[in-house]
Design a protein around this motif. Sequence first.
Motif, PDB file in Angstrom:
ATOM      1  N   TRP A 101      63.044  22.513  31.667  1.00 39.45           N
ATOM      2  CA  TRP A 101      63.833  23.596  30.883  1.00 39.45           C
ATOM      3  C   TRP A 101      64.039  24.698  31.596  1.00 39.45           C
ATOM      4  N   ARG A 102      65.180  25.467  31.317  1.00 41.05           N
ATOM      5  CA  ARG A 102      65.593  26.519  32.060  1.00 41.05           C
ATOM      6  C   ARG A 102      64.710  27.861  31.759  1.00 41.05           C
ATOM      7  N   GLU A 103      64.054  27.754  30.708  1.00 41.16           N
ATOM      8  CA  GLU A 103      63.205  29.215  30.670  1.00 41.16           C
ATOM      9  C   GLU A 103      62.030  29.138  31.488  1.00 41.16           C
ATOM     10  N   PRO A 104      60.988  28.094  31.422  1.00 38.36           N
ATOM     11  CA  PRO A 104      59.944  28.094  32.531  1.00 38.36           C
ATOM     12  C   PRO A 104      60.328  27.926  33.970  1.00 38.36           C
ATOM     13  N   VAL A 105      61.641  27.395  34.045  1.00 35.58           N
ATOM     14  CA  VAL A 105      62.220  27.391  35.505  1.00 35.58           C
ATOM     15  C   VAL A 105      62.568  28.914  35.766  1.00 35.58           C
ATOM     16  N   HIS A 106      63.084  29.682  35.012  1.00 36.27           N
ATOM     17  CA  HIS A 106      63.236  30.918  35.304  1.00 36.27           C
ATOM     18  C   HIS A 106      62.039  31.807  35.432  1.00 36.27           C
ATOM     19  N   CYS A 132      59.590  30.983  37.054  1.00 31.53           N
ATOM     20  CA  CYS A 132      58.762  30.613  38.392  1.00 31.53           C
ATOM     21  C   CYS A 132      59.866  30.940  39.282  1.00 31.53           C
ATOM     22  N   GLY A 133      61.145  30.879  38.969  1.00 33.33           N
ATOM     23  CA  GLY A 133      62.210  31.061  39.924  1.00 33.33           C
ATOM     24  C   GLY A 133      62.736  29.635  40.298  1.00 33.33           C
ATOM     25  N   VAL A 134      64.203  29.503  40.296  1.00 32.31           N
ATOM     26  CA  VAL A 134      64.656  28.248  40.673  1.00 32.31           C
ATOM     27  C   VAL A 134      64.304  27.649  41.884  1.00 32.31           C
ATOM     28  N   ALA A 135      64.234  28.391  43.046  1.00 29.72           N
ATOM     29  CA  ALA A 135      64.015  27.903  44.380  1.00 29.72           C
ATOM     30  C   ALA A 135      62.410  27.477  44.413  1.00 29.72           C
ATOM     31  N   GLU A 136      61.684  28.321  43.574  1.00 27.83           N
ATOM     32  CA  GLU A 136      60.308  27.702  43.655  1.00 27.83           C
ATOM     33  C   GLU A 136      60.210  26.542  42.916  1.00 27.83           C
ATOM     34  N   ALA A 137      60.807  26.394  41.576  1.00 30.36           N
ATOM     35  CA  ALA A 137      60.693  25.151  41.190  1.00 30.36           C
ATOM     36  C   ALA A 137      61.352  23.997  41.752  1.00 30.36           C
ATOM     37  N   ALA A 138      62.292  24.219  42.504  1.00 28.10           N
ATOM     38  CA  ALA A 138      62.941  23.237  43.167  1.00 28.10           C
ATOM     39  C   ALA A 138      61.771  22.659  44.577  1.00 28.10           C
ATOM     40  N   ARG A 139      61.300  23.613  45.087  1.00 22.48           N
ATOM     41  CA  ARG A 139      60.469  23.486  45.904  1.00 22.48           C
ATOM     42  C   ARG A 139      59.096  22.589  45.478  1.00 22.48           C
ATOM     43  N   LEU A 140      58.540  22.926  44.213  1.00 22.95           N
ATOM     44  CA  LEU A 140      57.656  22.204  43.503  1.00 22.95           C
ATOM     45  C   LEU A 140      57.793  20.877  43.437  1.00 22.95           C
ATOM     46  N   ALA A 145      70.727  23.168  41.997  1.00 21.39           N
ATOM     47  CA  ALA A 145      69.691  23.376  43.041  1.00 21.39           C
ATOM     48  C   ALA A 145      68.405  22.561  42.756  1.00 21.39           C
ATOM     49  N   LEU A 146      68.138  22.160  41.598  1.00 25.75           N
ATOM     50  CA  LEU A 146      66.885  21.399  41.267  1.00 25.75           C
ATOM     51  C   LEU A 146      67.184  19.658  41.671  1.00 25.75           C
ATOM     52  N   GLY A 147      68.494  19.573  41.918  1.00 27.67           N
ATOM     53  CA  GLY A 147      68.541  18.010  42.155  1.00 27.67           C
ATOM     54  C   GLY A 147      68.646  17.250  40.681  1.00 27.67           C
ATOM     55  N   ALA A 148      68.878  17.869  39.511  1.00 26.70           N
ATOM     56  CA  ALA A 148      68.858  16.978  38.327  1.00 26.70           C
ATOM     57  C   ALA A 148      69.920  15.984  37.870  1.00 26.70           C
ATOM     58  N   ASP A 149      69.272  15.127  37.558  1.00 28.82           N
ATOM     59  CA  ASP A 149      70.369  13.865  37.310  1.00 28.82           C
ATOM     60  C   ASP A 149      71.440  14.371  36.335  1.00 28.82           C
ATOM     61  N   CYS A 150      71.091  15.464  35.315  1.00 30.33           N
ATOM     62  CA  CYS A 150      72.168  15.927  34.476  1.00 30.33           C
ATOM     63  C   CYS A 150      71.702  17.121  34.028  1.00 30.33           C
ATOM     64  N   LEU A 151      72.563  17.842  33.250  1.00 34.50           N
ATOM     65  CA  LEU A 151      72.503  18.848  32.404  1.00 34.50           C
ATOM     66  C   LEU A 151      72.705  18.820  31.117  1.00 34.50           C
ATOM     67  N   VAL A 152      71.732  18.727  30.382  1.00 35.79           N
ATOM     68  CA  VAL A 152      71.733  18.338  28.755  1.00 35.79           C
ATOM     69  C   VAL A 152      72.540  19.379  28.144  1.00 35.79           C
ATOM     70  N   MET A 153      73.777  19.104  27.431  1.00 36.96           N
ATOM     71  CA  MET A 153      74.501  19.821  26.710  1.00 36.96           C
ATOM     72  C   MET A 153      73.887  19.784  25.314  1.00 36.96           C
ATOM     73  N   VAL A 154      73.471  20.678  24.633  1.00 38.85           N
ATOM     74  CA  VAL A 154      73.156  20.912  23.319  1.00 38.85           C
ATOM     75  C   VAL A 154      74.246  21.817  22.751  1.00 38.85           C
ATOM     76  N   VAL A 155      75.242  21.355  22.178  1.00 40.65           N
ATOM     77  CA  VAL A 155      76.577  22.045  21.972  1.00 40.65           C
ATOM     78  C   VAL A 155      76.647  23.420  21.281  1.00 40.65           C
ATOM     79  N   GLY A 156      75.659  23.224  20.155  1.00 44.78           N
ATOM     80  CA  GLY A 156      75.647  24.490  19.318  1.00 44.78           C
ATOM     81  C   GLY A 156      76.140  24.232  17.877  1.00 44.78           C
ATOM     82  N   GLY A 157      75.872  24.977  16.890  1.00 42.08           N
ATOM     83  CA  GLY A 157      76.284  24.747  15.598  1.00 42.08           C
ATOM     84  C   GLY A 157      77.240  25.820  15.068  1.00 42.08           C
ATOM     85  N   LEU A 158      77.458  25.898  13.774  1.00 45.83           N
ATOM     86  CA  LEU A 158      78.572  26.927  13.377  1.00 45.83           C
ATOM     87  C   LEU A 158      78.247  28.289  13.552  1.00 45.83           C
TER      88      LEU A 158
END
Length: 272
Positions: free
Chosen positions: A34-39, A41-49, A90-103
């Motif tokens: 998830w983006r919040e915990p990735v932020h 620790c930092g994207v580069a550090e998350a990718a390294r981990l 940067a993370l090499g993720a298989d996909c970016l999940v899109m929760v498109v939003g409500g009204l």
Amino acid sequence: MDRLSLNQRTTERWSVAEAVDGCVRAGIGSIGLWREPVHDCGVAEAARLVADAGLRVSSLCRGGFITAFPGTARDAALDDNRRAIDEAAALGADCLVMVVGGLPDGSRDLGGARARVADGVGALVPHAEAAGVRLALEPMHPLYCADRGVLSTLDQALDMAAPFAPSSVGVVVDTFHVWWDPNVEAAIARAAGRIASFQVCDWITPFPADALLSRGMMGDGHIDFRYFRRLVEAAGYDGPIEVEIFNADLWAADPDEVVALMRKRYEEHVLG
């Protein structure tokens, strides 16, 4: 077991480093971040981990929330999605999940909101293709249509993905969101080549007060997971099977015990 993936929200208290270590201890080869915990620790550090641990990033959650009317808020949402695409790359993720939003606040125009999602996806695809990231549209149970996801069925998500290459825009099959749909078997067959993520968790009753925290561990509710696994496999999907659970009781429990239970229930109810 080699397809099992731990979505980070299932062990909500764990940081990226803790979740990575937990996967290694449990012998789980994939993780959904998830983006919040990735932020945190930092994207580069998350990718390294994740790379140092030899883990596959089955998904990054989330992009989306692109139903705002044209203007500053919509521009900001699209810019944030472009950042999310860069993070997924940067993370090499298989996909970016899109929760498109409500009204949008005060709006009752559901058709207009869906049209703006389609326009937003079209605006993001060139950036995603340049980054080598697959966008994964997630249909959500109609319970969440007003505030989280105006795509309510897999067929709606597939219709929206259809103008784009399957390698650019796919769909998420999340059992929690699609199990109720009387057309789901045909929709999953139609999704052949477009399934970017397969997520599992159970529909439990009685429903908790907070609808967002209403997901249960496999076997605690009403969903036939083996049925859905067979459907997505028949449609050609052989990627990670990601367990994503929002549940206050599980979040309060020891995360290692949650992961151990997850492995057991996955074997019994998804593979069995």
